[in-house]
Scaffold this motif. Structure first.
Motif, short mmCIF file in Angstrom:
data_model
loop_
_atom_site.label_atom_id
_atom_site.label_comp_id
_atom_site.label_asym_id
_atom_site.label_seq_id
_atom_site.Cartn_x
_atom_site.Cartn_y
_atom_site.Cartn_z
N LYS A 9 17.39 -13.98 60.65
CA LYS A 9 17.63 -12.57 60.99
C LYS A 9 18.02 -11.77 59.75
O LYS A 9 17.57 -10.63 59.58
CB LYS A 9 18.69 -12.46 62.08
CG LYS A 9 18.15 -12.94 63.41
CD LYS A 9 19.06 -12.68 64.56
CE LYS A 9 18.39 -13.27 65.78
NZ LYS A 9 18.79 -12.76 67.02
N ASP A 10 18.81 -12.35 58.85
CA ASP A 10 19.16 -11.67 57.59
C ASP A 10 17.93 -11.41 56.74
O ASP A 10 17.78 -10.34 56.16
CB ASP A 10 20.17 -12.49 56.79
CG ASP A 10 21.56 -12.48 57.38
OD1 ASP A 10 21.84 -11.62 58.26
OD2 ASP A 10 22.38 -13.33 56.97
N ASP A 13 16.02 -8.58 58.23
CA ASP A 13 16.75 -7.33 57.96
C ASP A 13 16.52 -6.86 56.52
O ASP A 13 16.35 -5.66 56.28
CB ASP A 13 18.25 -7.51 58.19
CG ASP A 13 18.62 -7.51 59.66
OD1 ASP A 13 17.78 -7.12 60.51
OD2 ASP A 13 19.75 -7.94 59.97
N ARG A 14 16.52 -7.78 55.57
CA ARG A 14 16.37 -7.42 54.15
C ARG A 14 15.02 -6.77 53.85
O ARG A 14 14.90 -6.02 52.89
CB ARG A 14 16.58 -8.64 53.25
CG ARG A 14 18.04 -8.92 52.95
CD ARG A 14 18.21 -9.92 51.83
NE ARG A 14 17.49 -11.16 52.01
CZ ARG A 14 17.94 -12.21 52.71
NH1 ARG A 14 19.11 -12.16 53.29
NH2 ARG A 14 17.21 -13.30 52.81
N PRO A 19 13.28 -3.92 61.31
CA PRO A 19 13.86 -5.24 61.54
C PRO A 19 14.16 -5.57 63.00
O PRO A 19 13.99 -6.71 63.41
CB PRO A 19 15.13 -5.23 60.69
CG PRO A 19 15.39 -3.82 60.36
CD PRO A 19 14.09 -3.09 60.44
N GLU A 20 14.56 -4.58 63.78
CA GLU A 20 14.86 -4.86 65.19
C GLU A 20 13.59 -5.23 65.95
O GLU A 20 13.59 -6.13 66.79
CB GLU A 20 15.54 -3.66 65.87
CG GLU A 20 16.88 -3.29 65.28
CD GLU A 20 16.77 -2.35 64.08
OE1 GLU A 20 15.69 -1.78 63.82
OE2 GLU A 20 17.79 -2.20 63.38
N ALA A 23 12.44 -8.75 64.66
CA ALA A 23 13.35 -9.79 65.14
C ALA A 23 13.19 -10.04 66.63
O ALA A 23 13.24 -11.19 67.09
CB ALA A 23 14.79 -9.43 64.81
#
Length: 186
Positions: A9-10, A13-14, A19-20, A23
């Motif tokens: 998840k990180d 996000d990066r 990202p949502e 993910a």
């Protein structure tokens, strides 16, 4: 072995690329299984005068290989607003037939060094390509039709990463993912 879900998840996000959305699609495909290894690759694509983004996420669980692709699209007749599309595929590890790893080493005469590029191709029989060429014989004056010769190659998923474009750490992470996958497809 601890699940690597938080690190996955990180990494998503990066990228900063929805990202949502990404993910959520990956999480649904993983379906609660433990994340053993993963690789996230953010790649811009060029569409006429515009740059579009593409994100590939490959995840290894104890039983499956998950591949997710998220693309960015401009609005169209059906969806007038810009949108993303996320496609996921889950493949049983027992179905993986090949993991081909190609490492490109610059200046090999100077001894071992870190790869400048890596390409990982994974085959499970979902997509195959046929490369054909006219067959021949060793007689230079022969005019007979020898038919064709060729190769049928499994080419389901391929990912190329270069140190120049993605950084040496990205090449190392892709090779680590390939090693982890190869170890589980024996």
């Amino acid at each position: 072995m601890r699940s690597r879900t938080p690190q996955l998840k990180d990494a998503i996000d990066r990228t900063g690329y929805y990202p949502e959305v990404v993910a959520e699609g990956v999480d649904a495909a993983v379906a609660g299984e433990q994340v053993v290894s993963f690789f996230v690759h953010h790649e811009p694509t060029f569409d006429r005068d515009e740059v579009r983004r593409h994100l590939s996420v490959v995840v290894l669980t104890p039983t499956r290989l998950i591949i997710a692709h998220t693309d960015e699209h401009e609005g169209d007749d059906l969806l007038p607003e810009p949108y993303t599309s996320t496609s996921t595929e889950a493949v049983r590890l027992s179905s993986v037939k090949s993991v081909v790893v190609t490492r490109m080493i610059a200046n090999p005469a100077s001894g071992p060094s870190r790869p400048a590029e890596a390409v990982v191709t994974i085959g499970w029989g979902g997509v195959s390509r046929v490369d054909l060429e006219p067959a021949g014989c060793s007689d230079p004056s022969c005019e007979a039709d020898h038919g064709y010769t060729g190769v049928v190659a499994s080419d389901d998923f391929s990912l190329r990463v270069s140190a120049a474009a993605d950084g040496t750490e990205a090449v190392d992470r892709l090779l680590a993912f390939a090693e982890s996958l190869s170890a589980r497809t024996a």
